[in-house]
Design a protein around this motif. Structure first.
Motif, PDB file in Angstrom:
ATOM      1  N   ILE A 204       0.858  -1.183   0.000  1.00 10.26           N
ATOM      2  CA  ILE A 204       0.000   0.000   0.000  1.00 10.26           C
ATOM      3  C   ILE A 204       0.895   1.234   0.000  1.00 10.26           C
ATOM      4  N   THR A 205       0.684   2.112  -0.955  1.00  9.60           N
ATOM      5  CA  THR A 205       1.522   3.304  -1.065  1.00  9.60           C
ATOM      6  C   THR A 205       0.785   4.578  -0.690  1.00  9.60           C
ATOM      7  N   SER A 206      -0.526   4.473  -0.473  1.00  8.42           N
ATOM      8  CA  SER A 206      -1.321   5.654  -0.118  1.00  8.42           C
ATOM      9  C   SER A 206      -2.560   5.192   0.648  1.00  8.42           C
ATOM     10  N   SER A 207      -3.540   6.063   0.812  1.00  4.06           N
ATOM     11  CA  SER A 207      -4.812   5.692   1.446  1.00  4.06           C
ATOM     12  C   SER A 207      -5.900   5.746   0.380  1.00  4.06           C
ATOM     13  N   PRO A 208      -6.030   4.677  -0.408  1.00  2.00           N
ATOM     14  CA  PRO A 208      -6.938   4.683  -1.553  1.00  2.00           C
ATOM     15  C   PRO A 208      -8.393   4.422  -1.131  1.00  2.00           C
ATOM     16  N   PRO A 209      -9.337   4.680  -2.036  1.00  2.74           N
ATOM     17  CA  PRO A 209     -10.740   4.381  -1.726  1.00  2.74           C
ATOM     18  C   PRO A 209     -11.034   2.889  -1.684  1.00  2.74           C
ATOM     19  N   SER A 210     -10.223   2.081  -2.351  1.00  5.15           N
ATOM     20  CA  SER A 210     -10.441   0.630  -2.351  1.00  5.15           C
ATOM     21  C   SER A 210      -9.118  -0.083  -2.593  1.00  5.15           C
ATOM     22  N   LEU A 211      -9.095  -1.352  -2.207  1.00  2.51           N
ATOM     23  CA  LEU A 211      -7.923  -2.198  -2.401  1.00  2.51           C
ATOM     24  C   LEU A 211      -8.237  -3.275  -3.431  1.00  2.51           C
ATOM     25  N   HIS A 212      -7.185  -3.825  -4.029  1.00  2.00           N
ATOM     26  CA  HIS A 212      -7.357  -4.801  -5.102  1.00  2.00           C
ATOM     27  C   HIS A 212      -6.583  -6.079  -4.775  1.00  2.00           C
TER      28      HIS A 212
END
Length: 243
Positions: A204-212
């Motif tokens: 994880i490189t940021s705080s995204p809205p969703s993960l994959h």
């Protein structure tokens, strides 16, 4: 002394000939395998693939009920773009036809790109099963008819159901697929970033809205009348958006 030397030499030659005759030439298992990515569905999130083997008499050399076997790997990222593990998998496991390597660990392989580490892990299940040769996630019940399709579908509890719509395979999972340590997939990127050592399967490189959850597949044959470990190439089959 010269007579003793001749006798020792003759004995050595005889022993080597006996060894060659008794061992014979190594038998190598090799066949063409195609893993074809099918359509990815978004509701519910699912990925599917079709696996076909070249119709060959060499399939007879597999021990019945012990292959071919399906190996599934995954990695969680904050990007919809999948990391490329194919070349590294070929180097570490496929290698040359006659000396493929066994898969012993929950982590299949790792690589570094742009200062970030990306680790491909095997799925597990609620019993923290570590899938090993010759029984990985699923194994063909009929070695002469190993073609099949499989589907992975994300469930509401963030586990992954694996089904085999066509083909005859035995699943070795207890319930649904889960993270390498038997835990459900975490959708909270902030929590992963706060404790990265607990999430070696996540990049994880940021705080995204969703993960994959990116899914990869390969086929293994390792038990039978042959002396090598056979791997197909690793194939990326799609991603599941964790919700």
């Amino acid at each position: 002394m010269r007579m003793k030397a001749k006798l020792l030499l003759a004995a050595s030659v005889f022993f080597m000939l006996l060894l060659v005759v008794s061992c014979g030439e190594p038998t190598i298992f090799s066949t063409n395998v195609t893993i074809f990515r099918l359509l990815t569905e978004s509701s519910p999130p699912s990925v599917s693939a079709e696996c076909t083997f070249e119709n060959s008499s060499i399939l007879n050399d597999i021990t019945s009920g012990k292959g071919p076997s399906l190996v599934l790997g995954y990695i969680i990222t904050d990007s919809p773009d999948a990391p490329s593990f194919e070349q590294e998998f070929n180097t570490q496991y496929v290698r040359k036809i006659y000396n493929g390597a066994s898969l012993f660990n929950r982590e299949i392989l790792s690589l570094t790109k742009d200062t970030y580490s990306y680790s491909l892990h095997q799925f597990s299940d609620q019993n923290q099963t570590q899938f090993r040769s010759p029984y990985y996630v699923a194994t063909a019940t009929d070695k002469l008819d190993p073609n099949f399709t499989f589907t992975l579908t994300l469930q509401a509890d963030q586990s992954i159901e694996v089904t085999i719509p066509s083909g005859s395979y035995t699943l070795h999972t207890i319930g649904n697929l889960m993270r390498y340590n038997g835990k459900n997939f975490n959708v909270n990127a902030a929590a992963i970033l706060a404790d990265p050592l607990q999430y070696p399967d996540c990049t994880i490189t940021s705080s995204p809205p969703s993960l994959h959850c990116h899914v990869y597949a390969a086929m293994n044959v390792s038990d039978g009348r042959f002396s090598n470990i056979f791997w197909s190439s690793l194939k990326y089959i799609g991603s599941l958006t964790l919700e």
